[in-house]
Design a protein around this motif. Structure first.
Motif, short mmCIF file in Angstrom:
data_model
loop_
_atom_site.label_atom_id
_atom_site.label_comp_id
_atom_site.label_asym_id
_atom_site.label_seq_id
_atom_site.Cartn_x
_atom_site.Cartn_y
_atom_site.Cartn_z
N THR A 4 0.81 -1.23 0.00
CA THR A 4 0.00 0.00 0.00
C THR A 4 0.84 1.28 0.00
O THR A 4 0.29 2.38 -0.04
CB THR A 4 -0.94 0.03 1.22
OG1 THR A 4 -0.15 -0.04 2.42
CG2 THR A 4 -1.93 -1.12 1.19
N ALA A 20 -5.76 3.88 1.96
CA ALA A 20 -6.77 2.82 2.09
C ALA A 20 -6.99 2.10 0.76
O ALA A 20 -7.04 2.73 -0.30
CB ALA A 20 -8.09 3.42 2.59
N LEU A 21 -7.14 0.79 0.84
CA LEU A 21 -7.45 -0.02 -0.33
C LEU A 21 -8.94 0.06 -0.63
O LEU A 21 -9.76 0.27 0.27
CB LEU A 21 -7.08 -1.48 -0.09
CG LEU A 21 -5.58 -1.80 0.05
CD1 LEU A 21 -5.40 -3.23 0.55
CD2 LEU A 21 -4.86 -1.60 -1.28
N GLU A 22 -9.30 -0.13 -1.89
CA GLU A 22 -10.71 -0.28 -2.23
C GLU A 22 -11.26 -1.55 -1.58
O GLU A 22 -10.51 -2.48 -1.28
CB GLU A 22 -10.88 -0.36 -3.75
CG GLU A 22 -10.53 0.93 -4.47
CD GLU A 22 -10.74 0.81 -5.98
OE1 GLU A 22 -11.15 -0.28 -6.44
OE2 GLU A 22 -10.48 1.81 -6.67
N GLU A 23 -12.57 -1.59 -1.38
CA GLU A 23 -13.18 -2.67 -0.61
C GLU A 23 -12.85 -4.05 -1.17
O GLU A 23 -12.51 -4.98 -0.43
CB GLU A 23 -14.68 -2.48 -0.55
CG GLU A 23 -15.37 -3.48 0.37
CD GLU A 23 -16.84 -3.20 0.56
OE1 GLU A 23 -17.53 -4.09 1.09
OE2 GLU A 23 -17.31 -2.12 0.18
N THR A 24 -12.94 -4.22 -2.48
CA THR A 24 -12.67 -5.54 -3.06
C THR A 24 -11.21 -5.94 -2.88
O THR A 24 -10.90 -7.10 -2.62
CB THR A 24 -13.04 -5.58 -4.55
OG1 THR A 24 -12.35 -4.51 -5.23
CG2 THR A 24 -14.53 -5.42 -4.76
N ALA A 25 -10.31 -4.98 -3.02
CA ALA A 25 -8.89 -5.26 -2.82
C ALA A 25 -8.61 -5.63 -1.36
O ALA A 25 -7.84 -6.55 -1.06
CB ALA A 25 -8.05 -4.07 -3.23
N LEU A 26 -9.27 -4.92 -0.43
CA LEU A 26 -9.09 -5.21 0.99
C LEU A 26 -9.61 -6.60 1.32
O LEU A 26 -9.01 -7.34 2.11
CB LEU A 26 -9.82 -4.16 1.83
CG LEU A 26 -9.69 -4.31 3.35
CD1 LEU A 26 -8.22 -4.24 3.78
CD2 LEU A 26 -10.51 -3.24 4.07
N GLU A 27 -10.72 -7.00 0.70
CA GLU A 27 -11.26 -8.34 0.92
C GLU A 27 -10.29 -9.41 0.45
O GLU A 27 -10.11 -10.44 1.11
CB GLU A 27 -12.60 -8.49 0.20
CG GLU A 27 -13.74 -7.74 0.87
CD GLU A 27 -15.02 -7.74 0.03
OE1 GLU A 27 -15.00 -8.31 -1.09
OE2 GLU A 27 -16.03 -7.18 0.49
#
Length: 299
Positions: free
Chosen positions: A63, A202-209
């Motif tokens: 990140t 912060a990562l996008e939600e799909t990347a964080l998942e």
């Protein structure tokens, strides 16, 4: 054209900076109470592969987190891990006499000191993470503290240890065993990855998942390999008493599946972890390499 350092060189650099940061964070043995501070340093410094700090720094690279901020995360997670080892080795828990190739803290000092060492390391972890601002917003830093607390407490590592102690002599199914290790071992490894990642944007939600799934699988993978090592490696190799799980009639992936199936499971988990990193590109290089390292340190 510059090339990236080899994994071995990168790991050595991260381990060196982690050791330096831990030495700076721990109280000097010249300060009172001297015996406690000496024992804290004995428990933490000069041993261990620093897998959790390595994962935190690898996620920070993903990140773009500042290495100095990742150092704080790495220290905090490693201090929690060290406290858990000191307490796990106590006679009222696993009753072990060897850790990282040297006598456990309660053997080198005494049980009361070992209990206080664990308590003090746990609180120091939160002090390290909280005492100075990170480059992220204060609200993010508070969330990171809460995340570390959750990973360490009754819904995380401590809860997993409670389940482990209650499972001695019982035959657990695969689902129950996984539930125990998602908490006991996996929660702190998962926290190392996610907290390291949070030192950057912060990562996008799909990347964080996807990153979270990687972290969960690597946490389980680490335990599968630990179970294999406990069954196969000798005490000198492990730096702790070999065969202790079998002697204590603890449920493990090896006792449940057998050695060859446990190895196959580890390879399947490795493929799953690395598949979760697809789409991150070169930024995920070290995370992928560390997943390989976790598995192939055993076979």
């Amino acid at each position: 054209m510059s090339t990236a350092p080899t994994l071995a060189d990168w790991m050595a650099a991260v381990q060196h900076r982690t050791e330096h940061a831990l030495a700076a964070a721990l109280p000097s043995p010249a300060l009172a109470p001297r015996r406690l501070h000496e024992a804290m340093r004995y428990a933490v410094l000069g041993g261990g592969k620093r897998v959790r700090p390595l994962l935190a720094h690898a996620a920070g690279e993903l990140t773009g987190g500042a290495p100095e901020d990742v150092d704080r995360v790495a220290c905090a997670v490693e201090l929690i891990h060290a406290y858990s080892l000191v307490h796990d080795d106590l006679p009222c828990m696993d009753d072990d006499v060897l850790r990282r190739g040297k006598p456990t803290v309660h053997v080198e000092y005494d049980e009361a000191t070992a209990l206080l060492v664990g308590d003090a390391l746990q609180t120091l972890a939160f002090q390290v993470l909280a005492e100075r601002p990170l480059r992220q917003a204060p609200g993010v830093q508070l969330e990171m503290l809460a995340q570390l607390a959750a990973a360490s407490g009754s819904r995380g590592m401590a809860g997993g240890q409670a389940i482990d102690l209650a499972s001695v002599g019982r035959k657990l199914g695969r689902e129950e065993l996984e539930f125990m290790h998602v908490h006991k071992t996996g929660a702190l490894i998962r926290a190392a990855v996610l907290l390291g990642a949070r030192t950057g944007p912060a990562l996008e939600e799909t990347a964080l998942e996807r990153l979270d799934h990687y972290a969960k699988i690597v946490g389980l993978l680490f335990q599968v390999v630990d179970d294999i090592l406990d069954a196969e490696a000798d005490t000198a190799t492990l730096g702790k008493t070999a065969g202790k799980d079998a002697d204590n009639d603890k449920p493990t992936y090896v006792s449940l599946l057998g050695l060859s199936e446990a190895r196959r499971l580890a390879e399947d988990m490795l493929c799953e972890a690395k598949a979760s990193l697809q789409g991150f590109g070169p930024r995920a290089l070290r995370l992928g390499q560390l997943a390989d390292y976790v598995v192939h340190r055993a076979f």
